[in-house]
Design a protein around this motif. Structure first.
Motif, PDB file in Angstrom:
ATOM      1  N   THR A 263      23.088 -10.049 104.709  1.00 24.54           N
ATOM      2  CA  THR A 263      22.892  -8.617 104.194  1.00 24.54           C
ATOM      3  C   THR A 263      22.647  -7.814 105.435  1.00 24.54           C
ATOM      4  O   THR A 263      23.269  -8.045 106.642  1.00 24.54           O
ATOM      5  CB  THR A 263      21.470  -8.675 103.397  1.00 24.54           C
TER       6      THR A 263
ATOM      7  N   GLY B 172      21.797  -2.832 100.879  1.00 25.66           N
ATOM      8  CA  GLY B 172      21.413  -4.117 101.304  1.00 25.66           C
ATOM      9  C   GLY B 172      20.186  -4.595 101.282  1.00 25.66           C
ATOM     10  O   GLY B 172      19.932  -5.606 100.557  1.00 25.66           O
TER      11      GLY B 172
ATOM     12  N   ARG C 283      19.692  -5.623  97.430  1.00 22.15           N
ATOM     13  CA  ARG C 283      20.567  -7.000  97.177  1.00 22.15           C
ATOM     14  C   ARG C 283      19.690  -8.040  97.655  1.00 22.15           C
ATOM     15  O   ARG C 283      19.421  -9.130  97.157  1.00 22.15           O
ATOM     16  CB  ARG C 283      22.012  -6.876  97.425  1.00 22.15           C
ATOM     17  N   PHE C 284      19.049  -7.939  98.722  1.00 28.03           N
ATOM     18  CA  PHE C 284      18.349  -8.613  99.099  1.00 28.03           C
ATOM     19  C   PHE C 284      16.939  -9.022  98.611  1.00 28.03           C
ATOM     20  O   PHE C 284      16.479 -10.135  98.333  1.00 28.03           O
ATOM     21  CB  PHE C 284      17.702  -8.271 100.670  1.00 28.03           C
TER      22      PHE C 284
ATOM     23  N   ILE D  47      26.248  -9.584 100.508  1.00 29.68           N
ATOM     24  CA  ILE D  47      25.946  -8.554  99.706  1.00 29.68           C
ATOM     25  C   ILE D  47      27.536  -7.609  99.746  1.00 29.68           C
ATOM     26  O   ILE D  47      27.316  -6.550  99.086  1.00 29.68           O
ATOM     27  CB  ILE D  47      24.995  -7.478 100.342  1.00 29.68           C
TER      28      ILE D  47
END
Lengths: 358, 358
Positions: A197, A206, A209-210, A265
């Motif tokens: 990521t 990022g 999505r993490f 990602i």
DNA sequence: TTGTACGCGTTATCAC
DNA sequence: GTGATAACGCGTACAA
């Protein structure tokens, strides 16, 4: 000479400037013969009207602008194409501009609104880091599309901009979708899932999505292992690169002998990761599964084909441009539109159950 | 309101417009306090100067434009980045614009020269199909970069533009380089080499590269077999796609049982071809070799890695921008610069000698 | 149908 | 250090 003006043409033709202007702009009230003659002279001298002067004079123009942040993202360009067609059908002019990474897109927008008398703006890409004040000064309807959503960010108690300015936003729910991807991997039996990521320290897709990755683990009662996280920290503007994916996968494999899956990602990052995994002598998906995010064309053709979260490109584009025109027409208020993405399972992912040695 | 002008600011501050102008443009002759006060008001009202008016007034400006033809070619965008840096070092402003496929880039250039008082122009991409007249009317130094060269086209006795207007051009010798690629395949023992190309009916890089293919065959005394040619004929603007490569390879394999190699006029096409070959159950390079053209990043990471003609991206960018500034400075005359490309042999190509059955 | 004159918002050139 | 004012090139009332 390049400094020919409308006056020169008028003088040469022995007519007034307004007649020349009428000829240029296809006005009805002009003698066809006069027009023909004028056009011939214009052709001969290579006269081109000065756009600055035109725009300065024009009090309004039916045009909207597409401001793309971050050069060269094929995903955005596909959307722009769709939106441009829509715009054309509405008899509006489309202005496409790139915004450098270090430039503020809202400032660019403001300048363009003044200069070209825009009716509306679509912002594509980048992250949402604008102040309520700057947004209010735009002065025409605008909409963010595929811009990192601010809602789920860790904002340190900072009030949300959304609560102060009603801005329109069309996006995929990054957090929920990446959660979906990781849940899928867990269901396949994977217990050591790495993630590649970026931008963990700031509001960004990022980060979002993490967070989705973490949420999926928590939900299934799996411990979060920082060792399984590779964060891209390149200084350069381009971070979503194959090279970074390659480096990330290498590092993850080195640090985690038990690793059986990697969530990336972005698809481009995933492609780089795939290469690194294969170069290490491992098989995909038998040894390691890879899941990307975006749904770009490249993922349908690479070897193996990439499992990914596919963003609904055309649907998003259509929803965005329709929404903008509705706002321009006063038919709709700014709102937050969350589009559903799709997990597309292809060849790069499979079962995480292993014969098990230890 | 979005219609705040410099006059409004002046009135509000109780000063003259010229003082406001001085504040905005960092002029030396202004009282720091006055300036501070003015800037505060500007901030408060969100005033943004109208660029049209600025450019209209300005008699010249140190700026150059990059006109990119065809949306979304990562190859061009890499070059633009290099050239922009160079431009910045020269203290010039860089203007990046996309030109639609159906738009004439020279017209766009002319308008921009008038509007923004450009010092020079770089044209990127597209094919050379301009008239001497239109070129002469540009009025400032310009240079074509990576634009389909007119020299080797089949021109039906039409006089070359180059003989009438001296224009600057930086490019790879498409014909010679693709000849090089095909010669390499022949040397590897391939006797049935397919080609996936485009635009055979008009001056284009596709045509040029096809001619190079033919020349290589002729040179080695091999017969040209039209059956081995797949021409992409999609109506849509985008022809350099993975899908077209996929379709092309499928067709070539179907029509030519003895096929052992395919030369693709672009890497993206080659990537699609690779997928089709693998899907057909054939191995690369054991059964079929693939060679691309361009040298894009994707080719370094795909499976198998792509053998290709690598265009010297940064060298071309540097040569181009340096040349343009030399012309602006009157230190150099327009000229034709041919850059050497490199055949990079990777994993997608190998020997063409077969155990032989029939 | 055509020409004249003004103004769009800004910067540069003057005087003050 | 500051303020009027004349351009920049074009479109458009308005008058002819």
């Amino acid at each position: 000479m390049s400094n020919t003006t409308i006056k020169d043409i008028a003088r040469i033709c022995g007519v007034g400037v307004s007649t020349v202007s009428r000829a240029i702009n296809n006005h009805p009230d002009i003698n066809p013969e006069t027009k023909k003659k004028i056009m011939a002279v214009i052709e001969e001298y290579g006269f081109v009207p000065n756009d600055s002067a035109r725009y300065l004079k024009r009090s309004e123009s039916d045009s909207i602008a597409f401001l793309v942040k971050g050069i060269s993202n094929p995903f955005f360009l596909g959307m722009v194409r769709i939106m441009e067609q829509f715009t054309q059908k509405k008899n509006y002019a489309a202005i496409l501009r790139h915004v450098d990474d270090d430039q503020d897109e809202v400032s660019v927008a403001q300048a363009l609104v003044k200069e070209r008398k825009l009716k509306g703006i679509v912002f594509l890409g980048g992250n949402f880091n604008h102040t309520p004040e700057s947004l209010q000064q735009i002065g025409v309807p605008y909409i963010f599309c595929t811009v990192g959503n601010e809602d789920e960010f860790q904002m340190e108690g900072r009030p949300r901009v959304r609560d102060q300015v009603r801005y329109a936003n069309v996006a995929v729910d990054d957090l929920a979708e990446s959660e979906k991807a990781v849940l899928y991997l867990i269901e396949q039996g994977h217990r050591h899932i790495g993630i590649i990521t970026e931008g963990l320290d700031k509001p960004s897709v990022g980060q979002l999505r993490f967070l989705g990755y973490q949420k999926a683990l928590r939900e299934r009662g799996m411990a979060f292992d920082p060792n399984l996280v590779y964060e891209i920290k390149t200084k350069s503007a381009e971070r979503y690169t194959r090279e970074n994916g390659y480096l990330g996968a290498q590092a993850l494999m080195r640090d985690n002998p038990g690793l059986t899956a990697i969530f990336c990602i972005s698809d481009v990052i995933a492609i780089g990761a795939i290469r690194a995994i294969i170069d290490s002598g491992r098989k995909i998906p038998e040894d390691v599964s890879v899941v990307g995010y975006d749904g770009i064309d490249e993922g349908k053709y690479c070897v193996p084909r990439l499992t990914t979260i596919e963003q609904p490109q055309s649907e998003m584009a259509e929803a965005t441009i329709q929404f903008l025109f509705d706002m321009i027409g006063g038919k709709r208020q700014p709102d937050n539109l969350l589009m559903p993405a799709k997990l597309v399972i292809r060849e790069s992912s499979g079962s995480g159950y292993r014969p098990e040695a230890g």
